[in-house]
Structures are given as C-alpha cells and as structure tokens.
Design an enzyme around this catalytic site. Structure first.
Site, mmCIF file in Angstrom:
data_model
loop_
_atom_site.group_PDB
_atom_site.id
_atom_site.type_symbol
_atom_site.label_atom_id
_atom_site.label_comp_id
_atom_site.label_asym_id
_atom_site.label_seq_id
_atom_site.Cartn_x
_atom_site.Cartn_y
_atom_site.Cartn_z
ATOM 1 N N LYS A 286 0.842 -1.183 0.000
ATOM 2 C CA LYS A 286 0.000 0.000 0.000
ATOM 3 C C LYS A 286 0.891 1.252 0.000
ATOM 4 O O LYS A 286 1.824 1.355 0.778
ATOM 5 C CB LYS A 286 -0.913 0.008 1.238
ATOM 6 C CG LYS A 286 -1.975 1.100 1.212
ATOM 7 C CD LYS A 286 -2.985 0.933 2.336
ATOM 8 C CE LYS A 286 -4.078 1.991 2.234
ATOM 9 N NZ LYS A 286 -5.103 1.848 3.288
ATOM 10 N N GLU A 372 -19.409 -2.885 10.843
ATOM 11 C CA GLU A 372 -20.269 -1.945 11.541
ATOM 12 C C GLU A 372 -21.412 -2.632 12.281
ATOM 13 O O GLU A 372 -21.771 -2.246 13.397
ATOM 14 C CB GLU A 372 -20.860 -0.936 10.541
ATOM 15 C CG GLU A 372 -19.828 -0.115 9.791
ATOM 16 C CD GLU A 372 -19.416 -0.745 8.475
ATOM 17 O OE1 GLU A 372 -18.863 -0.032 7.634
ATOM 18 O OE2 GLU A 372 -19.656 -1.970 8.288
ATOM 19 N N ARG A 400 -25.347 1.024 7.582
ATOM 20 C CA ARG A 400 -25.223 -0.423 7.483
ATOM 21 C C ARG A 400 -25.543 -1.122 8.807
ATOM 22 O O ARG A 400 -25.746 -2.320 8.833
ATOM 23 C CB ARG A 400 -23.799 -0.787 7.049
ATOM 24 C CG ARG A 400 -23.305 -0.024 5.852
ATOM 25 C CD ARG A 400 -21.953 -0.507 5.384
ATOM 26 N NE ARG A 400 -22.115 -1.625 4.469
ATOM 27 C CZ ARG A 400 -21.103 -2.180 3.790
ATOM 28 N NH1 ARG A 400 -19.875 -1.738 3.973
ATOM 29 N NH2 ARG A 400 -21.309 -3.171 2.987
#
Length: 613
Positions: A286, A372, A400
């Site tokens: 990354k 979540e 969500r």
C-alpha cells in the site's frame, strides 16, 4: 552492433481505452506504471483523495486491463477508492479529481461504460459479482465477472455471505484478493491473521503440482495419485483446511507478487480457463512509489487533503480543530471519569482522531475492523452487561448498522453513546459518503436521542449528558473545523438554546452553521433557536414558536424528511396557523463538489437563509 530499442512512453492525456496495453513490452509497462504513479501523486496533492490505496494497485490494474476486456468483461472495485489507475486507463483525466466539474473519486457509471457497478462502501463486490454472473448465465452470455477486493474488506459479513453463496453455485466469478496487510490502518481479527499465513501454502502448492504432473505419466502413478488424494481429502475434511477458500470449495491461486505484471497475467489467464469460481491472491504494498505513503502504518496517507508532494507535509490549519478532535478529547475525559466506559470503532479510529483514546485505555478500546453491524450488536452486549459503550462511527457507515442499533440496542432501551462523525455534507467524496440520511432513520426509532452541538462547549455538555441513562444517545457532528475555545457548558436534556430574540419570525437551526447565521441576522427582529436536541424536542420553545407568524426550519446537515419534517409535523399537530418554511437537503443522492458548492446548490448557505428574513 545492434541499436538498443527505445522504450515507448505513453502520454497519459492521449489514452482513450486500455487496448494499447497489449502492444507494450513489460519494460514499457513498468515505465507506464511509474508515470501513472507520479500522476496520481501529483493530482491527489492538488485535489486531495485516496492516495495510498491507489498507489498500491497501479500494477495490478494494468495487469487486469491487459488480461481482460472490460468493454465486455465486468470489473467491480470493492470500496471503489482504488480506481484512479483504472480511470486513467479508460480515458479519464484526474486533473479535476473530486471537483464538481471533474471525475469522481469512486467508480461512476455516468462517467464511462467501463464502470460497471458503483461502489463506495466495503465488501459489496462479491455479492454484486454473483448477481452479474447469474444474470450472465441466465441470458446465455459470455464474459468474465471480476471482483477486486482487499484483505480487510473480505472480513466483513457481507463479503463472507457472498463467498458462502458463491461456493455453492456454478456461476463463475473471479475474485482478486488484494492483500496489502492494511485496511485504513492495520487490519484486525482472525481472518487478517489467516491471510498473512496464506503465503506459507505456496511451497505446498508447487510441490503438489509437480507431484501430480509426474504421477499422471504412468498407470501405476495415476493409481498412487488417486490413493494419496483419497487420504489427503480425508485429512483435509476431518483434521485441517489449507485455507478458508479451499475449505469452502472455491479454487485458490497464489499468492503472487502484485507488482509483477507478468506473474499476475499468468494467474489471470489460468483463472479464465477455469469453469468455476476462483480466488487469486495478490500481495501488494500500500502506498508503493511514494515513500511517505509506503512507510505509513497509521493510515494517515490512506485518504488525504492537499499536501506538498516533495516534503510530504499535509496542509492543515493548525490554529483550528476538527470536530473529530473535539469529540475525541471529550471522550478521553469520559473514559477517565467512567470506569465502565468502552469505546468501539469499525476501522474509523484514525479518521475520528481517537489514537490518544486507544493509547490511554487499551483494554477498554476495540477496533472491530470493517464490521459496523458487529460493532453495534457488541455494544448491545456490553450495555446489557453493565458497561457503557461508546460507538464512534461515520454517518454513512451507520446506515449499514441501523438494524443492529434498533434491534439490539434501542429495542431493549440499553444505554449507549453513538458518536456520528461526518454528519452532513462531506463534499468531494460524493454520493456514497454523504452523512445526511442517519437523522431521519434515527428520529423514527424509539428510545433514541438525537443531538448536535453548534459550538465546542456544547459538545462536552452533550457527551456528558449521554452518560445519564437516556437510552441510545446519538451525537452528530460534521466534517469541518472550528477555532477552539476551551470552554465547557451544560446542555440540559431536551432543551434548545435561544441565540437571538425576535417577535414575528423565528428560525430553528441545528449544528455549527447556526452560529454563522447568527452573525448575519443579529440586527434583525428574528428569534433564532439552536436546536441542540432534535429528539426529544424542546416543548417550551415550540410553544414560543406558535406565537410567530413565520417559522423557518433550517437543517443543513440532513435531508428534509429528518428534523425538518418532524418539527413541521409537531407544529401542525399543535394547530400552528402561520407560515412554515423548510430549508434542508432534498431527498436526493448528492454528487461530489465542495461543501460550499453543495450548500449553495440547495440554497442552504447562511447568506441565502439571511436573504429570506
């Protein structure tokens, strides 16, 4: 002596589609990769955006675009914030990235026929890909469906549901697992550890392939191969699993270097030859190509504002604080004062400035990853056991977990604090991230308090009040900055604050924008109410409104069917005969632009409200 062939360099501005990639040598592709990396760094430094996530997948995107024909094959980027290279390769400029007259920071079907599905939240790609694959097969069409998903995203429940369903079907999907050992920050949980160990199976796989190739050459060898396979499968079923995908019955290839275009192409070609779904495991870095992003373990370079690309200095007005920092400081105080307080975040700790909270209270702080729903139900379990959970979550992600908040916390009238970061318009991140819908669904849920401070001092009062056993106590706050005051004040439960006195006209406003409006109308004969509590409403203040000829309900942080609708309905039920004007965000998905442009678009700038008075 032969002359060395000059490498062909592509002018990124001339790219119309990815077809040209097949004409380039691997050295030329490496040169293209470097040029795209520099372009992303340059344009994000000017416009802001998701930097590290995009730099890590430049090579993988080039390899995918060479191996597949995405004018007919379908590609779904999970989350979607890593699509910048894909935009360049499909003929789109990053010059005005995330601006109202430029490309979105996420896949956008209206931008290009190469964008097949729009994504902005994690873990949707496998389910969407399964749907596309079923449609393809029912219609008798021929194309590949590719889901490009990160290692952290695949740990979310939705991704696992999609995997489970895919494993039991004959609808082929190619899943490319982008393993960079990072979410926004380091990923957490057992699956994350499992993906780190998957590379250990590479030697096993190479040995297995060699063994099978040798054994198949003779009749006796084929008999031995069948006998050993029977034994292996028994052990695999009863004693071990090579990895989660093998265990689910999904073919697995890899891991492979996600920065070697040639090696990835070989696996992509192999996957295309399969008749069944397959996972291709690529290992990437990354932030690759930009040292500040590449060496970042904290997640600071995941998504950034403007920065100096030479020095790595991120431009921030250090004389101001973000609302995230205000509530992080307030939460630190509450964690100190209440031994039963527990903080939960779904991979949003850095974005909500909670690093110090996690450092000071490591045993009472939990990052559950991109989960979540789990975060809210875990909060319910904590609250039911005598703890006071504080869930810090972005507004757009709370969508969500609405069922869990309602079913597993509010329904049992359990006490919890929900800090809703990035409430309201968020600007350039666009319609997948606008925090304008939570207010409406929270107001409709029993045992839920909804509040929003206009100033720093009120923020401390609200979070203190949230520990006074009011059920689910939600505190909304925007993605903006303020000048710190170091003041504290109490916020009596359910009470509004009268900022200005007037007679015939009243404005009921919520959030920090109230103070901007106050400056503009302070000399007018207008009553201004700062509605700290959207639920419950201030009954005494509402009685005062009934005496006015005109009431303007001003909510720049939510759609009109939230607080504005609730207060309008309340006034009507009490027999109010005057004029009611609602100024809020309409019931639409708001496209990317600056926050100021978005407010102006809907007539919600304080100056526009002042003109009504």
């Amino acid at each position: 002596m032969s002359k060395k062939k000059e490498l062909k360099r592509i002018d990124l501005k001339t790219i119309e589609n990815p077809n040209f990639l097949k004409e380039l040598s691997y050295k030329e592709l490496d040169l293209l990769s470097k040029d795209i990396t520099e372009e992303i760094i340059d344009k994000v430094s000017i416009n802001g955006g998701h930097l590290a996530a995009n730099l890590g997948v430049v090579d993988a995107t080039i390899a995918m675009c060479r191996s597949f024909d995405f004018s007919s094959d379908k590609l779904i980027f999970d989350v979607g914030h890593q699509c910048y290279t894909y935009k360049i390769l499909t003929g789109r400029s990053l010059e005005r990235l995330r601006k109202s007259d430029g490309v979105s920071g996420f896949p956008k079907k209206s931008e290009s026929p190469y964008d097949h599905f729009e994504t902005g939240h994690s873990s949707t790609s496998i389910s969407a890909a399964k749907g596309m694959a079923v449609a393809r097969d029912l219609k008798g069409e021929k194309y590949e469906v590719v889901a490009f998903i990160g290692d952290a995203s695949i740990s979310n429940g939705l991704a696992l549901e999609g995997l489970n369903n895919l494993a039991g079907s004959h609808n082929k999907v190619i899943i490319i697992l982008n393993d960079n050992d990072m979410s926004i920050t380091k990923p957490v949980g057992g699956l994350a550890r499992g993906f780190r160990n998957l590379s250990n199976s590479m030697l096993y796989r190479r040995s297995k392939n060699t063994y099978q190739r040798v054994m198949k050459k003779t009749k006796f060898g084929r008999w031995i191969l069948g006998w050993t396979s029977t034994i292996k499968n028994w052990f695999k079923r009863h004693l071990m699993a090579i990895n989660i995908f093998d265990n689910m019955g999904i073919a697995y290839l890899g891991p492979v270097d996600g920065h070697s275009i040639k090696k990835m192409e070989k696996l992509f070609a192999k996957a295309k030859s399969f008749n069944e779904s397959v996972v291709i495991h690529i290992k990437t870095i990354k932030g690759k190509g930009y040292k500040y992003a590449e060496n970042d373990d904290s997640g600071a370079w995941h998504g950034v504002g403007k920065f100096d690309k030479e020095t790595g200095k991120i431009y921030v007005d250090e004389s101001t604080l973000s609302w995230s920092e205000v509530y992080a400081d307030a939460l630190t105080n509450m964690m100190s004062e209440h031994a039963n307080a527990v903080t939960i975040v779904p991979a949003t700790g850095l974005g909500s400035s909670l690093q110090e909270v996690f450092r000071l209270f490591p045993k009472r702080c939990f990052d559950v990853g991109i989960a979540e729903e789990h975060a809210l139900t875990m909060a319910g379990g904590l609250a039911d056991s005598g703890m006071h959970p504080v869930v810090s979550i972005y507004s757009t992600f709370l969508q969500r977990a609405f069922d869990e908040l309602s079913h597993d916390v509010a329904r049992m009238n359990l006490n919890a604090t929900v800090l809703i970061d990035r409430s309201g318009l968020v600007g350039e991140d666009g319609n997948t991230h606008q925090g304008i819908y939570d207010e409406a669904f929270l107001l409709s849920t029993p045992n839920v308090v909804v509040s929003m401070a206009a100033r720093e001092s009120e923020a401390y009062g609200l979070i203190e009040e949230s520990f006074e056993n009011h059920g689910v106590f939600c505190i909304r706050y925007p993605r903006s900055r303020l000048v710190p005051s170091k003041e504290r004040e109490q916020t009596p439960f359910g009470k509004w604050k009268k900022e200005l006195s007037g007679h015939k006209t009243a404005v009921v406003s919520t959030g920090p924008i109230t103070l901007e409006l106050k400056k503009l109308i302070k000399d007018k004969d207008v009553a201004l109410y700062n509605a700290l509590y959207l639920k419950p409403m201030d009954e005494e203040a509402i009685k005062e409104l009934l005496q006015c000829n005109k009431v303007i309900i001003y909510d720049a942080y939510a759609v009109e069917n939230g607080f504005c609708f609730a207060l309008s309905e309340k006034l009507v039920s009490l027999g109010y005969k005057g004029e009611v004007v609602v100024k809020a965000i309409p019931d639409v998905f708001v496209e990317h632009a600056s926050q100021v442009e978005q407010l102006e678009q809907f007539g919600l700038k304080p100056e526009q409200i002042a003109e009504l008075l």
